[in-house]
Scaffold this active site. Structure first.
Site, short mmCIF file in Angstrom:
data_model
loop_
_atom_site.label_atom_id
_atom_site.label_comp_id
_atom_site.label_asym_id
_atom_site.label_seq_id
_atom_site.Cartn_x
_atom_site.Cartn_y
_atom_site.Cartn_z
N ASP A 163 0.87 -1.16 0.00
CA ASP A 163 0.00 0.00 0.00
C ASP A 163 0.92 1.22 0.00
OD1 ASP A 163 -2.31 1.64 0.52
OD2 ASP A 163 -1.52 1.85 2.54
N ASP B 188 -0.19 5.28 0.52
CA ASP B 188 -0.47 6.31 1.54
C ASP B 188 -0.44 5.69 2.93
OD1 ASP B 188 -2.99 8.11 -0.41
OD2 ASP B 188 -0.81 8.26 -0.35
O1 LIG Z 1 -9.27 8.48 0.60
C1 LIG Z 1 -8.54 7.78 -0.10
O2 LIG Z 1 -8.70 7.68 -1.35
C2 LIG Z 1 -7.52 6.93 0.61
O3 LIG Z 1 -7.36 7.33 1.91
C3 LIG Z 1 -6.11 6.96 0.12
O4 LIG Z 1 -5.91 7.56 -1.01
C4 LIG Z 1 -5.58 5.56 0.32
O5 LIG Z 1 -4.48 5.33 -0.46
P1 LIG Z 1 -3.62 3.99 -0.11
O6 LIG Z 1 -3.38 4.03 1.37
O7 LIG Z 1 -4.45 2.81 -0.54
O8 LIG Z 1 -2.34 4.17 -0.92
MG LIG Z 2 -2.77 3.38 3.05
#
Ligand SMILES: O=C(O)[C@H](O)[C@H](O)COP(=O)(O)O
Ligand SMILES: [Mg+2]
Length: 311
Positions: free
Chosen positions: A32, A34
């Site tokens: 992942d 973020d």
């Molecule tokens: O609100 C959102 O789209 C998500 O919090 C965010 O972009 C998650 O991203 P990830 O942690 O899957 O990289």
């Molecule tokens: Mg994330």
């Protein structure tokens, strides 16, 4: 749906032998982004070195993000700028997953192939790459107050504001959300458009804090419509199937690394991966991981704790 494991998730930070034993189990690591690699544009210290360590040991690294504001090409540029080389084939985003679903899975009537987008350029770029027509998104024409005339035209279904070719509403993280966009999305779904979401993360981790997430963009529509969208990001297995299709990996030798129990860890557990690894630098807390309904096999304080393995 509970995925509680009978055994307590192992805290591997500081456990050199445990870290080495854990890393030995897997050939593929799905990361992942973020809250794991970075918070907004702040890359966590040690992230580059950690990914280099895994790749040096022959591990396949794949990036799997629910953040639909960027395309895979945008993410490749962001990763490169942070010192993390990658190719687009190693990147799976919810914008890409949604675009593939609309263009290759949905059988839309010829006169209903257009998508009304609530979201940013990431969705637009991935729809374009699949030749899917769309309106909305970053179009400045939708970044405005609703007017008295709009109410009348929408209510009448006037084609000057309600495009008759719209057959899908796709909702992702939109930094310019407003009343007009929600009103139009509602009316498109009421007129029969399919209600999709790139993902339903409630919050976005950034700069060490939480902000409205993609799920907060579709929540008003769920309230108005009384129905949930089909979400194409994690934990939907649409992405897992696409990743397996690309890399043909042995799921028992793959590990999902994430900061969010109800998306990342659930994605790995439901995908029957050999391992799931939580990190405490994003959304979920230690209590979420240790005592919540969806628990990883193991967790770290931060991703770079893997460097303590001296692997
Ligand atoms: O609100 C959102 O789209 C998500 O919090 C965010 O972009 C998650 O991203 P990830 O942690 O899957 O990289
Ligand atoms: Mg994330």
């Amino acid at each position: 749906m509970s995925h509680s494991l009978s055994t307590e998730p192992r805290h591997l930070t500081g456990d050199k032998a445990g870290l080495r034993e854990f890393l030995d189990k897997f050939d593929v690591f799905l990361f992942d982004c973020d809250g794991v690699l970075w918070s907004g544009d702040h890359c966590f210290p040690g992230t580059v070195e950690t990914l280099e360590l895994l790749r040096k040991n022959g591990k396949q690294v794949v990036f799997v993000t629910n953040n639909s504001t960027k395309s895979r090409a945008d993410y490749r540029k962001k990763l490169e700028a942070l010192g993390i080389p990658s190719n687009v084939e190693e990147i799976f985003s919810s914008s890409y997953s949604s675009s593939i679903y609309i263009s290759r899975i949905l059988q839309l009537p010829e006169n209903k192939r257009k998508v009304f987008v609530i979201g940013e350029t990431g969705i637009e770029q991935e729809l374009r790459s699949e030749n899917v027509p769309f309106i909305g998104g970053t179009d400045p024409a939708y970044r405005r107050e609703i007017t008295p005339e709009d109410y009348k035209l929408v209510a009448a279904g006037d084609e000057s504001i309600i495009d008759p070719e719209v057959g899908v509403v796709l909702v992702g993280l939109d930094f310019h959300i407003n009343y007009l966009k929600h009103a139009l999305a509602y009316h498109y779904v009421k007129r029969g458009a399919i209600f999709l979401a790139t993902n339903i993360d409630s919050t976005l981790p950034s700069s060490g804090a939480l902000f409205p997430g993609a799920g907060s963009m579709s929540a008003p529509l769920i309230m108005m419509l009384g129905q949930e969208p089909t979400a194409l990001g994690k934990p939907s297995q649409a992405m897992m199937d696409a990743i397996e299709g690309k890399f043909q990996f042995d799921r028992s030798r793959a590990c999902m690394v994430g900061d969010r129990a109800n998306t990342d860890i659930r994605f790995g557990l439901e995908g029957k991966l050999g391992g799931t690894l939580g990190v405490l630098t994003g959304v979920s807390s230690k209590d979420n991981f240790v005592s919540g309904p969806v628990r990883p096999h193991a967790y770290l304080d931060k991703l770079s704790d893997l460097l303590e393995s001296d692997y």
